[in-house]
Structure formats: structure tokens, C-alpha cells
Scaffold this active site. Structure first.
Site: not given
Ligand code: GRF
Length: 210
Positions: A15-17, A95, A111, A113, A154, A183
Site C-alpha cells: 500500500g505504498s501508493n 483481484k 489504476n 500500472h 490495463d 508512482e
Molecule cells: C505498484 O507497482 C503498482 O504499479 C501496481 O502494484 C504496485 C502496488 O504497490 N499496480 P503498493 O502496494 O502501492 O506499494
């Protein structure tokens, strides 16, 4: 669109994003958006922990808890409705998102990618497979893409992309690290644009207002 974005984050892993977006909201870089809940199919997801630490409702909803796909999907819709979510951010969600959810949130699901779509996307293109394919293809540039989610993996309208150079001797691991860093800039930026009502989507094309 200038209504507040009430975001439900779907995440399966660290969940870093999600964290990068949350920080941008907390710092006031993204205005007009709030994360109203986090849903994960994985009870051990770091994203659920981050949500709990930040007082955000967190839900473990697994396909295994239901008889049929349709039951799984309608439970998610019920939770989204109870949260009054009007926008979904997929952040490492592994999922499929059911057709009911996609049509209910048409053009309101995004999303990220870890490559420059439309190349290196589609089934099987996740995690290090993506970076290995980019390196094997001899690409000098890779990056990340934020796109709208539709029924095809995608495939939806591309909202933003950002590039990173692929250096000589690059490995999938080193490239993954570089891409993940961008990202964390790109995803909050895309959410900011949606929150400011600057993204318009027509068919498979997204335009950003100045
Ligand atoms: C990221 O690399 C994103 O591009 C992909 O899944 C990964 C998720 O990373 N869809 P995080 O869980 O947000 O750290």
C-alpha cells in the site's frame, strides 16, 4: 466535477501508493478529496494497517467469503454505498474488479500500472514480470501510467504517464524501485487533477484541462 472526491482505495499489498495519496491529502497538496475507506482481499495487507493507523475504515473482503462472484461484487457495492464513496483508487489491487462495480463507477475508477501503457499491459503483466519484459525488449525508457479502469485489463483511458530511463545493466528489481518512486509522485498528481475537476473522459480518451 467539483464535488468532493470520496475515495475508496482497493489494495492487496504493502500500500505504498495509498500512503503517498494519503500523505498528499493530509499535506493539503490534494484538496477536495478524502479517503473514506480501504478494501483489501488480503487480511495481511499493509494497506489495512495504514488505514487503521489513520482512522480510516478498513475492510477485508475476500472472494472466499462468498459463493459467487456476483455476491462478492454486491457486498463490495454495499460497503461502497455505506461509505458514500464516489471514486475508486486501485493501488496494487490484485483481484479483478467486477462488472457491476465498473459500470456503477464508470470513469470513476483509476489504476496505476508500472510501465508505459499501452505497451507492457494486459494479463500476466504485473509486478516484476512487467519490468523483466521491458528490459528484455531492450527499452531505454519505462515509467508508470495512471489510467481509467474499464472491463479490459490495463485498457481504459490513459490519464497521466511519467517516464524513467532504463539504464545499462538495469535489473527488474532496480527498475521496479525507480518506477515505484515516480508512482508516488504520479498517482497523487492524477488524484489532484480529478479532485479539481480537471479530467474529462470521452470514450477511451482522457483530457486534462489547464
Ligand atoms: C505498484 O507497482 C503498482 O504499479 C501496481 O502494484 C504496485 C502496488 O504497490 N499496480 P503498493 O502496494 O502501492 O506499494
Amino acid at each position: 466535477m467539483s464535488d468532493e472526491l470520496k475515495i475508496a482505495v482497493f489494495a492487496s499489498g504493502r500500500g505504498s501508493n495509498f500512503e503517498a495519496i494519503l500523505k498528499a491529502i493530509q499535506a493539503g497538496t490534494i484538496k477536495g478529496a478524502r479517503i473514506v475507506g480501504v478494501i483489501s482481499n488480503n487480511s495481511g495487507a499493509g494497506a489495512l494497517e495504514t488505514a487503521a493507523k489513520n482512522g480510516i475504515p478498513a475492510y477485508h473482503i475476500s472472494r472466499r467469503q462468498f459463493e459467487a462472484d456476483s455476491d462478492f461484487d454486491s457486498h463490495i457495492v454495499t460497503v461502497l454505498d455505506s461509505l458514500r464513496a464516489n471514486f475508486i483508487v486501485l493501488a496494487g489491487y490484485k483481484k479483478r474488479v467486477g462488472p457491476v462495480i465498473i459500470s456503477r463507477f464508470r470513469n470513476r475508477i483509476v489504476n496505476i500500472h508500472p510501465a508505459l501503457l499501452p505497451e507492457f499491459g494486459g494479463k500476466g503483466m504485473y509486478g516484476e514480470h512487467v519490468h523483466a519484459a521491458v528490459i528484455a525488449a531492450g527499452k531505454r525508457v519505462s515509467g508508470a501510467t495512471v489510467h481509467v479502469v474499464d472491463e479490459v485489463y490495463d485498457h481504459g483511458a490513459i490519464v497521466l504517464r511519467k517516464t524513467v530511463p532504463v539504464s545499462p545493466g538495469e535489473t527488474p528489481e532496480t527498475l521496479a524501485k525507480k518506477v515505484l518512486e515516480i508512482e508516488h509522485e504520479l498517482y497523487p498528481e492524477a488524484i489532484r487533477l480529478f479532485a479539481e475537476g480537471k479530467v474529462t473522459i470521452s470514450g477511451n480518451t482522457a483530457s486534462i484541462l489547464p
